[in-house]
Scaffold this active site. Structure first.
Site, PDB file in Angstrom:
ATOM      1  N   ARG A  34       0.837  -1.192   0.000  1.00  0.00           N
ATOM      2  CA  ARG A  34       0.000   0.000   0.000  1.00  0.00           C
ATOM      3  C   ARG A  34       0.878   1.250   0.000  1.00  0.00           C
ATOM      4  O   ARG A  34       1.869   1.316   0.742  1.00  0.00           O
ATOM      5  CB  ARG A  34      -0.891   0.040   1.246  1.00  0.00           C
ATOM      6  CG  ARG A  34      -2.165  -0.772   1.123  1.00  0.00           C
ATOM      7  CD  ARG A  34      -3.085  -0.208   0.030  1.00  0.00           C
ATOM      8  NE  ARG A  34      -4.281  -0.992  -0.180  1.00  0.00           N
ATOM      9  CZ  ARG A  34      -4.410  -2.006  -1.060  1.00  0.00           C
ATOM     10  NH1 ARG A  34      -3.397  -2.357  -1.816  1.00  0.00           N
ATOM     11  NH2 ARG A  34      -5.545  -2.641  -1.190  1.00  0.00           N
ATOM     12  N   GLU A  76      -3.333   7.625  -5.756  1.00  0.00           N
ATOM     13  CA  GLU A  76      -3.371   6.875  -7.017  1.00  0.00           C
ATOM     14  C   GLU A  76      -4.453   7.450  -7.916  1.00  0.00           C
ATOM     15  O   GLU A  76      -5.584   7.622  -7.454  1.00  0.00           O
ATOM     16  CB  GLU A  76      -3.640   5.396  -6.734  1.00  0.00           C
ATOM     17  CG  GLU A  76      -2.436   4.745  -6.062  1.00  0.00           C
ATOM     18  CD  GLU A  76      -2.615   3.259  -5.790  1.00  0.00           C
ATOM     19  OE1 GLU A  76      -3.600   2.668  -6.255  1.00  0.00           O
ATOM     20  OE2 GLU A  76      -1.761   2.695  -5.103  1.00  0.00           O
ATOM     21  N   HIS A  89      -0.473  -0.164  -9.858  1.00  0.00           N
ATOM     22  CA  HIS A  89      -1.229  -1.032  -8.935  1.00  0.00           C
ATOM     23  C   HIS A  89      -1.683  -2.313  -9.647  1.00  0.00           C
ATOM     24  O   HIS A  89      -2.880  -2.613  -9.740  1.00  0.00           O
ATOM     25  CB  HIS A  89      -2.443  -0.283  -8.362  1.00  0.00           C
ATOM     26  CG  HIS A  89      -2.922  -0.853  -7.053  1.00  0.00           C
ATOM     27  ND1 HIS A  89      -3.419  -0.064  -6.040  1.00  0.00           N
ATOM     28  CD2 HIS A  89      -2.979  -2.122  -6.589  1.00  0.00           C
ATOM     29  CE1 HIS A  89      -3.770  -0.828  -5.013  1.00  0.00           C
ATOM     30  NE2 HIS A  89      -3.521  -2.088  -5.331  1.00  0.00           N
TER      31      HIS A  89
HETATM   32  N1  LIG Z   1      -0.508  -4.465  -5.100  1.00  0.00           N
HETATM   33  C1  LIG Z   1      -1.623  -5.125  -5.085  1.00  0.00           C
HETATM   34  O1  LIG Z   1      -2.358  -5.168  -6.056  1.00  0.00           O
HETATM   35  C2  LIG Z   1      -2.006  -5.896  -3.860  1.00  0.00           C
HETATM   36  C3  LIG Z   1      -2.696  -7.101  -3.992  1.00  0.00           C
HETATM   37  C4  LIG Z   1      -3.031  -7.811  -2.848  1.00  0.00           C
HETATM   38  C5  LIG Z   1      -2.704  -7.303  -1.603  1.00  0.00           C
HETATM   39  N2  LIG Z   1      -2.066  -6.114  -1.517  1.00  0.00           N
HETATM   40  C6  LIG Z   1      -1.677  -5.569  -0.216  1.00  0.00           C
HETATM   41  O2  LIG Z   1      -0.595  -6.346   0.288  1.00  0.00           O
HETATM   42  C7  LIG Z   1      -0.559  -6.259   1.702  1.00  0.00           C
HETATM   43  C8  LIG Z   1      -0.385  -7.639   2.313  1.00  0.00           C
HETATM   44  O3  LIG Z   1      -1.480  -8.472   1.966  1.00  0.00           O
HETATM   45  P1  LIG Z   1      -1.589  -9.946   2.607  1.00  0.00           P
HETATM   46  O4  LIG Z   1      -2.692 -10.623   1.883  1.00  0.00           O
HETATM   47  O5  LIG Z   1      -0.287 -10.588   2.681  1.00  0.00           O
HETATM   48  O6  LIG Z   1      -2.084  -9.550   4.067  1.00  0.00           O
HETATM   49  P2  LIG Z   1      -1.940 -10.412   5.406  1.00  0.00           P
HETATM   50  O7  LIG Z   1      -2.957  -9.869   6.330  1.00  0.00           O
HETATM   51  O8  LIG Z   1      -1.960 -11.863   5.086  1.00  0.00           O
HETATM   52  O9  LIG Z   1      -0.493 -10.043   5.932  1.00  0.00           O
HETATM   53  C9  LIG Z   1      -0.182  -8.813   6.498  1.00  0.00           C
HETATM   54  C10 LIG Z   1       0.905  -9.058   7.532  1.00  0.00           C
HETATM   55  O10 LIG Z   1       1.357  -7.803   8.004  1.00  0.00           O
HETATM   56  C11 LIG Z   1       1.665  -7.971   9.376  1.00  0.00           C
HETATM   57  N3  LIG Z   1       1.717  -6.676  10.040  1.00  0.00           N
HETATM   58  C12 LIG Z   1       0.695  -5.927  10.502  1.00  0.00           C
HETATM   59  N4  LIG Z   1       1.165  -4.810  11.089  1.00  0.00           N
HETATM   60  C13 LIG Z   1       2.524  -4.874  10.986  1.00  0.00           C
HETATM   61  C14 LIG Z   1       3.564  -4.004  11.410  1.00  0.00           C
HETATM   62  N5  LIG Z   1       3.300  -2.874  12.076  1.00  0.00           N
HETATM   63  N6  LIG Z   1       4.842  -4.358  11.129  1.00  0.00           N
HETATM   64  C15 LIG Z   1       5.111  -5.502  10.457  1.00  0.00           C
HETATM   65  N7  LIG Z   1       4.145  -6.379  10.073  1.00  0.00           N
HETATM   66  C16 LIG Z   1       2.869  -6.055  10.318  1.00  0.00           C
HETATM   67  C17 LIG Z   1       0.562  -8.867   9.884  1.00  0.00           C
HETATM   68  O11 LIG Z   1       0.920  -9.504  11.089  1.00  0.00           O
HETATM   69  C18 LIG Z   1       0.403  -9.843   8.743  1.00  0.00           C
HETATM   70  O12 LIG Z   1       1.177 -10.990   8.950  1.00  0.00           O
HETATM   71  C19 LIG Z   1      -1.839  -5.528   2.080  1.00  0.00           C
HETATM   72  O13 LIG Z   1      -1.546  -4.165   2.271  1.00  0.00           O
HETATM   73  C20 LIG Z   1      -2.720  -5.681   0.856  1.00  0.00           C
HETATM   74  O14 LIG Z   1      -3.687  -4.674   0.766  1.00  0.00           O
HETATM   75  C21 LIG Z   1      -1.690  -5.414  -2.623  1.00  0.00           C
HETATM   76  O1  LIG Z   2      -8.305  -4.574  -7.065  1.00  0.00           O
HETATM   77  C1  LIG Z   2      -7.108  -4.567  -7.340  1.00  0.00           C
HETATM   78  O2  LIG Z   2      -6.652  -4.780  -8.443  1.00  0.00           O
HETATM   79  C2  LIG Z   2      -6.110  -4.293  -6.223  1.00  0.00           C
HETATM   80  C3  LIG Z   2      -6.240  -5.281  -5.138  1.00  0.00           C
HETATM   81  C4  LIG Z   2      -5.221  -5.174  -4.070  1.00  0.00           C
HETATM   82  O3  LIG Z   2      -4.770  -3.908  -3.857  1.00  0.00           O
HETATM   83  C5  LIG Z   2      -5.719  -5.805  -2.804  1.00  0.00           C
HETATM   84  O4  LIG Z   2      -5.528  -5.241  -1.737  1.00  0.00           O
HETATM   85  O5  LIG Z   2      -6.257  -6.911  -2.905  1.00  0.00           O
END
Ligand SMILES: NC(=O)c1ccc[n+]([C@@H]2O[C@H](COP(=O)([O-])OP(=O)(O)OC[C@H]3O[C@@H](n4cnc5c(N)ncnc54)[C@H](O)[C@@H]3O)[C@@H](O)[C@H]2O)c1
Ligand SMILES: O=C(O)CC[C@@H](O)C(=O)O
Length: 524
Positions: A229, A258, A276
C-alpha cells in the site's frame, strides 16, 4: 428482487454465480452513474477504485453487505459500515500468488534494470554497459509483514538462493520455525537487508514505517519494493534518500495518491513503477470475484460468511451448530429489553451445558442485537450490536458453565438496570423449540414468540378468571397460558400468548385489577 451494484471492473466469470441467479439483478456501473437509485441496492461489490465512504453508506440505506474483490479494505470506511450494520467482506487469498509473483518480477526488474534497458532498446539504442545489474543469489532480503503475500515472496526468494529475514510483530515463533525464516527485529532487518520489501496492511502503525528515521538505518545501496500500500514507505523521505544516493533503486506498484500524477519520484531513472498491478492477472481476478460473489450469495441466502472484516468468522459447520441458540438468544434479548423498560448498565450472559462449548460470540451478538432493537431507531444487527451497546454505555460479559442445570443447554441472561435487576433463562429443545424456563425469579415454561402478556400478581383464587374474562370481553383470544409462583399465597406470574396484540386501554384495565402488580406486553 435483490439488487447488487458492481461499481468497479470485475471478472464476469467470477460474478457468474450472481449473474445466474434469477432472484438477483446485477448492475455493473460506477456509483456516479446510478446516483438516483443508490437507495435500491442491497449489496455493493468493489475493487480499490470505489471509495466506500460514510457519505456513500448514508446514500445507500438499503445496503446490507459490501464485498471487496481483493485484500485491502482501506478504500472502505469499515467503522462507518459497522455503525450502519453493513457487513464488509473481502477476498483475502485470491490474489496472493499474483501479488507475490508481481513483487518478484519487480525485484528482478529492479536489480537488473530491465524497464530502463527495455526503453533504451525501444529507442533504437544498444548500450550494454549502461545496464549492468546485480544478482539476487546470496543477497539478504528483508520482508516486512509476513502474512499471505510476504510468506509467498519468502518461498520464491529462497528458491533464488537469497537469505530471508522477516519482521512481523504478530508472527508466532512456531509459524516462523515451520517456515524456516530468520525472524528479527525491525532494526536488525534494516541493518542487514540488501533489498527490503513491505507486505503489511496500511494502518496507523505502518503508515510511514519506512520514513526518514528507519531509512537512515538501512544499508547504503539498499533496494526498496512496495507492492502493498502507498504510504508504508514515506514518499517524501524516499525522495531525499534517492537524491543523496543512499537508496540504489525503488520498485513501486502502489502510491500514496493513485494515480500519482506528476509525482517527483517518477523522474528518477532508478525508480520503476507499475499502476497497482499486483492483483491484475486473469487468475487473481477470477479468484477474487468468485470469492466475493459466492460469499455475497451465501449472505443473501442467510448463510454464514467466512471472510467478514466486521463479523466473527463462522464456518458452515459451526453455523449449523449455533443456529438454534442464535435464534433463542435473539428472542431472549427482545423479551428482556421490553421487560426492562428502563436504562440498563450491564448485560451478563451465562452459557451452560452443551452451548458453552460452541462459538458463542455470534450468539452473544444476536442477543445484544435483540436487546437493542426495541431501543434503537437505526439498524441494529450482529455487525454493529457490540459497538452500539458500547456507545450506549451498556457493558456485556459472557460466562461459561459445563453444567446445564437440569437442561442439556441453557442461556441465562441477567440485565442490570438503574432500578432493578432482571434474570431469565432459556433453553432449546430439539423438535420442541425455544423455551423460557425461568423468568424474573419464577420457574415457568413458555415459548418466546408472538404477542405475549406478562402479569405479575398475588397468588389468590380467581385471578386467572378475572384476566380471562376481561380479555374475552374485549375479543382477545388466549392461545396459551403458563403460570408460576414462588410459594402458595405469595407472588405469582402468568405468561399468556395472545392471538393479537393488546392496546394501551386494555393494559390499563388489567393494571387496575386488585392484586395485579405488573402488566407488560412483550412482542417477539
Ligand atoms: N498491489 C496489489 O495489487 C495488492 C494485492 C493484494 C494485496 N495487496 C496488499 O498487500 C498487503 C499484504 O497483503 P496480505 O494478503 O499478505 O495480508 P496479510 O494480512 O496476510 O499479511 C499482512 C501481515 O502484516 C503484518 N503486520 C501488521 N502490522 C505490521 C507491522 N506494524 N509491522 C510488520 N508487520 C505487520 C501482519 O501480522 C500480517 O502478517 C496488504 O496491504 C494488501 O492490501 C496489494
Ligand atoms: O483490485 C485490485 O486490483 C487491487 C487489489 C489489491 O490492492 C488488494 O488489496 O487486494
Amino acid at each position: 428482487m435483490v439488487r447488487i451494484l458492481v461499481s468497479d471492473a470485475m471478472s464476469e466469470e467470477g460474478l457468474a454465480p450472481l449473474l445466474a441467479d434469477p432472484t438477483i439483478e446485477v448492475v455493473q456501473k460506477k456509483v456516479t452513474e446510478v446516483e438516483g437509485e443508490l437507495d435500491t441496492f442491497d449489496a455493493l461489490l468493489v475493487r480499490s477504485a470505489t471509495k466506500v465512504t460514510e457519505q456513500l453508506l448514508q446514500n445507500m440505506p438499503n445496503l446490507k453487505i459490501v464485498g471487496r474483490a481483493g485484500v485491502g479494505v482501506d478504500n472502505i470506511d469499515v467503522d462507518a459500515a459497522t455503525r450502519y450494520g453493513v457487513v464488509v467482506i473481502n477476498a483475502p487469498n485470491g490474489n496472493t500468488i499474483s501479488t507475490a509473483e508481481h513483487t518478484f518480477a519487480m525485484m528482478a526488474s529492479l536489480v537488473r534494470r530491465i524497464p530502463q534497458a527495455h526503453i533504451s532498446v525501444k529507442s533504437r539504442e544498444w548500450n550494454r554497459s549502461a545496464f549492468v545489474g546485480v544478482e539476487l543469489f546470496g543477497k539478504h532480503l528483508g520482508i516486512i509483514g509476513f502474512g499471505r503475500i510476504g510468506s509467498e515472496v519468502a518461498k520464491r526468494a529462497r528458491a533464488f538462493g537469497m537469505h530471508v529475514h522477516v519482521y512481523d510483530p504478530f508472527l508466532t515463533k512456531a509459524r516462523a520455525e515451520k517456515i524456516g525464516v530468520d525472524v528479527c527485529t525491525l532494526d536488525e532487518l534494516l541493518a542487514q537487508a540488501d533489498i527490503i520489501t513491505v507486505h503489511t496492511p496500511l494502518t496507523k502503525e505502518t503508515k510511514g514505517l519506512l520514513g526518514p528515521k528507519n531509512l537512515a538505518k538501512t544499508k547504503k545501496g539498499v533496494y526498496l519494493i512496495n507492492c502493498a500500500r502507498g504510504g508504508i514507505i514515506d514518499e517524501q523521505a524516499l525522495l531525499s534518500f534517492l537524491e543523496n544516493g543512499h537508496v540504489a533503486g525503488v520498485a513501486l506498484d502502489v502510491f500514496e495518491q493513485e494515480p500519482p500524477g506528476d509525482h517527483p519520484l517518477l523522474s528518477f531513472d532508478n525508480v520503476i513503477v507499475t499502476p497497482h498491478l499486483g492483483a491484475s492477472t486473469i487468475e487473481a481476478q477470477v479468484n477474487v470475484a468468485t470469492q466475493v460473489a459466492e460469499e455475497v450469495l451465501k449472505f443473501l441466502q442467510g448463510k454464514p460468511v467466512t471472510s467478514s472484516i466486521n463479523l466473527p468468522t463462522l464456518s458452515k459447520d459451526v453455523y449449523e451448530k449455533i443456529q438454534a441458540f442464535y435464534t433463542l438468544a435473539r428472542k431472549m434479548g427482545i423479551v428482556a429489553s421490553q421487560y426492562m423498560s428502563e436504562p440498563v448498565q450491564e448485560i451478563a450472559i451465562t452459557y451452560s451445558g452443551s452451548v458453552a462449548d460452541l462459538e458463542t460470540t455470534f450468539i452473544t451478538r444476536s442477543l445484544l442485537a435483540g436487546f437493542l432493537k426495541p431501543r434503537v431507531a437505526s439498524t441494529v444487527n450482529e455487525v454493529n450490536a457490540a459497538m452500539i451497546a458500547k456507545e450506549r454505555g451498556i457493558a456485556f460479559s459472557e460466562k461459561f458453565s459445563a453444567n446445564g442445570n437440569d437442561y442439556n443447554n441453557s442461556i441465562t441472561l441477567t440485565v442490570y438496570g438503574e432500578n432493578k435487576t432482571f434474570t431469565m433463562k432459556g433453553t432449546h429443545i430439539a423438535h420442541y423449540g425455544d423455551r423460557i424456563v425461568h423468568f424474573n425469579g419464577f420457574a415457568i415454561d413458555f415459548a418466546p414468540e408472538g404477542h405475549l402478556l406478562y402479569i405479575q400478581h398475588h397468588d389468590k383464587p380467581g385471578m386467572i378468571g378475572k384476566v380471562g374474562n376481561i380479555l374475552g370481553d374485549h375479543q382477545v383470544n388466549i392461545a396459551t397460558m403458563q403460570v408460576g409462583r414462588q410459594e402458595a399465597g405469595g407472588k405469582a406470574i402468568m405468561m399468556l400468548s395472545l392471538d393479537k396484540p393488546l392496546d394501551d386501554a386494555l393494559v390499563e384495565i388489567l393494571e387496575k385489577i386488585d392484586d395485579i402488580d405488573v402488566v407488560k406486553r412483550l412482542e417477539v
